[in-house]
Design a protein around this motif. Structure first.
Motif, PDB file in Angstrom:
ATOM      1  N   ASP A  19      -4.305   5.415   4.581  1.00 57.05           N
ATOM      2  CA  ASP A  19      -3.753   6.209   5.701  1.00 57.05           C
ATOM      3  C   ASP A  19      -2.136   6.580   5.365  1.00 57.05           C
ATOM      4  OD1 ASP A  19      -2.326   3.877   6.180  1.00 57.05           O
ATOM      5  OD2 ASP A  19      -3.481   3.310   7.876  1.00 57.05           O
ATOM      6  N   GLU A  20      -1.470   7.118   6.601  1.00 53.41           N
ATOM      7  CA  GLU A  20      -0.332   7.635   6.159  1.00 53.41           C
ATOM      8  C   GLU A  20       0.765   6.409   5.921  1.00 53.41           C
ATOM      9  OE1 GLU A  20      -1.062   7.214  10.587  1.00 53.41           O
ATOM     10  OE2 GLU A  20      -2.159   8.044   9.032  1.00 53.41           O
ATOM     11  N   ASN A  21       0.335   5.169   6.532  1.00 54.03           N
ATOM     12  CA  ASN A  21       1.213   4.059   6.188  1.00 54.03           C
ATOM     13  C   ASN A  21       1.304   3.479   4.885  1.00 54.03           C
ATOM     14  OD1 ASN A  21       2.186   4.443   8.925  1.00 54.03           O
ATOM     15  ND2 ASN A  21       0.348   3.245   9.766  1.00 54.03           N
ATOM     16  N   GLY A  22      -0.087   3.618   4.439  1.00 59.53           N
ATOM     17  CA  GLY A  22      -0.093   2.893   3.106  1.00 59.53           C
ATOM     18  C   GLY A  22      -1.576   2.541   2.862  1.00 59.53           C
ATOM     19  N   LEU A  23      -1.759   1.516   2.208  1.00 56.67           N
ATOM     20  CA  LEU A  23      -3.275   0.827   1.793  1.00 56.67           C
ATOM     21  C   LEU A  23      -3.497  -0.238   2.749  1.00 56.67           C
ATOM     22  CD1 LEU A  23      -5.703   1.328  -0.247  1.00 56.67           C
ATOM     23  CD2 LEU A  23      -4.625  -0.279  -1.563  1.00 56.67           C
ATOM     24  N   GLN A  24      -4.453  -0.223   3.699  1.00 55.00           N
ATOM     25  CA  GLN A  24      -4.834  -1.125   4.475  1.00 55.00           C
ATOM     26  C   GLN A  24      -6.182  -1.914   4.004  1.00 55.00           C
ATOM     27  OE1 GLN A  24      -3.322  -1.150   7.355  1.00 55.00           O
ATOM     28  NE2 GLN A  24      -1.962   0.662   6.774  1.00 55.00           N
ATOM     29  N   ILE A  25      -5.961  -3.230   3.785  1.00 53.71           N
ATOM     30  CA  ILE A  25      -6.672  -4.167   3.193  1.00 53.71           C
ATOM     31  C   ILE A  25      -7.349  -5.137   4.299  1.00 53.71           C
ATOM     32  CG2 ILE A  25      -7.061  -5.795   1.587  1.00 53.71           C
ATOM     33  CD1 ILE A  25      -5.982  -3.500   0.134  1.00 53.71           C
TER      34      ILE A  25
END
Length: 298
Positions: free
Chosen positions: A66-72
């Motif tokens: 997403d726009e914030n980064g990589l969601q794990i």
């Protein structure tokens, strides 16, 4: 970005900030690892630890961009406790299975079981070294940024124009310390009040009445006093005295509170870093001649 885009555009994964399932920052994505059989990105390494000196393997299964980064979809502590692997090495099937077991995942079915995984070329640890022997990687098979796999690429060396510097250059690398700070709880200060008893002595003036006998002779001709009959008689006087009386009352005497202040101090941080050295051999007539040289160069 869709899940398939996350898996295939591995060049966009490096440098992203990874967050865990609770939205807590884990670290930055360093490398993407491709399955040598499918050419698909299955894992990434994320820098963890107090100074970002450790790379932990994280599965891309269930991850989203997403726009914030990589969601794990895993907790930060689970990532930090992942089995330690050399982040520049080819991973065999046993190592890959150990990682799947740590995250409670099932290794995708339908594979031959032999290829394992290799780091994708073009990630920061491989920048400028695709197709050449790098520090600790032994020139094993890698995948390019589009997800295809293959051995060492020597086509550039074969078609490059002659420069007078030999057939191909060698890139020397060395580790650098990246030191940062992170805030953590170091202790707790508590303010409490308790009741204690102490003995207090003070002085207070008190009065009391005492009796004394006063004799006054009767002057001749004093008509105020008549004849007194002869006989026994008695009279009494009431005496008064003060006593000390103690009363207690609670009164506020001061206001007490806690406050914090930041104190900056200088602290030395040291760690072992590796660097590559280059040795060269040149032909010569003998060891004493000018033409023969060997030694480190950096």
């Amino acid at each position: 970005m869709a899940a398939d885009d996350v898996f295939h555009h591995v060049g966009e994964l490096t440098g992203l900030t990874a967050y865990d399932a609770a939205g807590e920052k884990i670290g930055s994505v360093e490398q993407a690892y491709l399955d040598n059989e499918t050419g698909r990105a299955e894992w990434v390494t994320v820098k963890t630890g107090m100074f970002g000196m450790k790379e932990s393997f994280v599965p891309l299964a269930g991850a989203r961009r997403d726009e914030n980064g990589l969601q794990i979809p895993h907790a930060k502590e689970l990532v930090k406790d992942a089995p330690r692997m050399d982040a520049d090495e080819h991973l065999d099937v046993a190592q890959e299975q150990e990682l799947y077991d740590h995250y409670g995942l099932t290794r995708p079915s339908g594979r031959s079981g032999s290829p394992g995984m290799s780091p994708a070329a073009g990630t920061p640890a491989k920048e400028g070294m695709a197709g050449r022997e790098g520090m600790g990687n032994g020139g094993r098979g890698r995948a390019d940024a589009t997800g295809t796999t293959g051995g060492t690429d020597t086509s550039k060396a074969a078609t490059a124009p002659a420069t007078g510097r030999g057939e191909e250059d060698m890139v020397r690398s060395e580790e650098r310390l990246r030191v940062g700070t992170e805030e953590h709880e170091s202790g707790r200060a508590r303010l409490r009040k308790i009741v204690v008893t102490e003995n207090v002595t003070t002085t207070v003036p008190i009065t009391h009445e005492e009796v004394r006998v006063v004799r006054e002779p009767i002057k001749p001709g004093d008509r105020t006093i008549g004849r007194a009959p002869m006989g026994n008689a008695e009279t009494e006087v009431i005496l008064h005295a003060e006593e000390a009386v103690v009363r207690k009352e609670a009164v506020p005497v001061e206001r007490v509170h806690l406050e914090t202040e930041k104190v900056t101090e200088q602290k030395e941080v040291s760690a072992d870093v590796r660097k590559e050295q280059v040795e060269y051999d040149a032909p010569g007539q003998d060891d004493r001649g000018r033409g023969g040289r060997r030694g480190p160069s950096h």
